[in-house]
Design a protein around this motif. Sequence first.
Motif, mmCIF file in Angstrom:
data_model
loop_
_atom_site.group_PDB
_atom_site.id
_atom_site.type_symbol
_atom_site.label_atom_id
_atom_site.label_comp_id
_atom_site.label_asym_id
_atom_site.label_seq_id
_atom_site.Cartn_x
_atom_site.Cartn_y
_atom_site.Cartn_z
ATOM 1 N N GLU A 193 41.604 -6.025 -36.502
ATOM 2 C CA GLU A 193 41.294 -6.672 -37.750
ATOM 3 C C GLU A 193 40.272 -6.183 -38.684
ATOM 4 O OE1 GLU A 193 42.552 -10.889 -39.428
ATOM 5 O OE2 GLU A 193 40.897 -10.712 -38.050
ATOM 6 N N GLN A 194 39.203 -6.071 -38.076
ATOM 7 C CA GLN A 194 37.848 -5.693 -38.599
ATOM 8 C C GLN A 194 38.063 -4.099 -39.000
ATOM 9 O OE1 GLN A 194 35.340 -7.475 -39.554
ATOM 10 N NE2 GLN A 194 34.486 -5.933 -40.494
ATOM 11 N N ASN A 195 38.753 -3.273 -38.331
ATOM 12 C CA ASN A 195 38.828 -1.988 -38.797
ATOM 13 C C ASN A 195 39.838 -2.082 -40.033
ATOM 14 O OD1 ASN A 195 37.393 -1.381 -36.657
ATOM 15 N ND2 ASN A 195 38.998 -0.066 -35.569
ATOM 16 N N LEU A 196 40.864 -2.667 -40.204
ATOM 17 C CA LEU A 196 41.880 -2.660 -41.285
ATOM 18 C C LEU A 196 41.192 -3.199 -42.353
ATOM 19 C CD1 LEU A 196 44.461 -1.802 -42.132
ATOM 20 C CD2 LEU A 196 45.290 -3.980 -41.292
ATOM 21 N N MET A 197 40.240 -4.338 -42.211
ATOM 22 C CA MET A 197 39.676 -4.778 -43.292
ATOM 23 C C MET A 197 38.815 -3.860 -44.005
ATOM 24 S SD MET A 197 38.954 -9.148 -42.589
ATOM 25 C CE MET A 197 37.320 -8.580 -41.659
ATOM 26 N N ALA A 252 39.100 -11.155 -45.214
ATOM 27 C CA ALA A 252 39.964 -11.832 -43.928
ATOM 28 C C ALA A 252 41.156 -12.552 -44.365
ATOM 29 C CB ALA A 252 39.075 -12.647 -42.995
ATOM 30 N N GLU A 253 40.923 -13.440 -45.410
ATOM 31 C CA GLU A 253 42.025 -14.036 -46.135
ATOM 32 C C GLU A 253 42.942 -13.122 -46.915
ATOM 33 O OE1 GLU A 253 42.611 -17.661 -49.562
ATOM 34 O OE2 GLU A 253 40.930 -17.899 -48.436
ATOM 35 N N ASP A 268 36.005 -11.274 -28.482
ATOM 36 C CA ASP A 268 35.583 -11.946 -29.858
ATOM 37 C C ASP A 268 36.413 -11.087 -30.922
ATOM 38 O OD1 ASP A 268 34.342 -9.632 -29.388
ATOM 39 O OD2 ASP A 268 32.541 -10.216 -30.282
ATOM 40 N N LYS A 269 37.238 -10.116 -30.988
ATOM 41 C CA LYS A 269 37.891 -9.363 -31.874
ATOM 42 C C LYS A 269 39.131 -9.820 -31.931
ATOM 43 C CE LYS A 269 34.677 -5.289 -31.902
ATOM 44 N NZ LYS A 269 34.839 -4.133 -31.516
ATOM 45 N N ARG A 270 39.805 -9.672 -33.061
ATOM 46 C CA ARG A 270 41.134 -9.941 -33.254
ATOM 47 C C ARG A 270 41.949 -8.504 -33.422
ATOM 48 N NH1 ARG A 270 42.475 -14.716 -37.384
ATOM 49 N NH2 ARG A 270 44.156 -14.523 -36.233
ATOM 50 N N ILE A 271 43.072 -8.512 -32.914
ATOM 51 C CA ILE A 271 43.939 -7.275 -32.898
ATOM 52 C C ILE A 271 45.125 -7.643 -33.802
ATOM 53 C CG2 ILE A 271 45.076 -5.882 -31.551
ATOM 54 C CD1 ILE A 271 43.365 -6.308 -29.229
ATOM 55 N N LEU A 272 45.542 -6.966 -34.338
ATOM 56 C CA LEU A 272 46.737 -6.747 -35.298
ATOM 57 C C LEU A 272 47.699 -5.917 -34.795
ATOM 58 C CD1 LEU A 272 45.348 -6.958 -39.089
ATOM 59 C CD2 LEU A 272 46.044 -8.893 -37.489
#
Length: 181
Positions: free
Chosen positions: A120-124, A131-132, A148-152
């Motif tokens: 998610e951080q890479n895409l942001m 994030a919103e 601790d990282k979110r994956i889309l």
Amino acid sequence: MQQDKYSDKLNRLQNEELENIAPGVEVYHQLMAIYLYQNKLANAKFLWMRIANNLKEQNKELAQLNLLNLALQHNNYADFFKHIKYDWSETNKPIIDDLLAKQREELFNLTSTAYVSIYEQNLMEMAQMTAEELHNACSDWTREQDGDKRILLPKMKEPTPRVASDDQLLKLTEFVSFLEN
């Protein structure tokens, strides 16, 4: 439809540029923005070359539009989204907003077809979104946690059905034989 609205405006602005010896900077702003929206990057480049140097040096918005054009020509989404965050004039703001929405949609389509998962951080960072905003844009994507990282996980799209090459060859043969008779 947005494309048609901008096409009419583009024709009017092109005529105005041709009819005036030295058109105003607003004409160049709008022409460049519409060329970028319609993905006519070569036209935007040639327009930039036609603009007088004193206008280029005096007007930051023209330079910013040129940076957007260069980023699009090089398929550099990070630079594009970085350069589009600018205080645009009122005449260009609607066109630039449409361009931003179009490019973000293209980025998400490209990402969903090219990746099985993305942090998610890479895409942001790539889309220069909060994030919103990213959550709202990718609401149909699955989210998983990796430490601790979110994956889309992009939603898989249905592949377009393709006609087998043998079927196409058979149809072509039948058509040719029909034309010969």
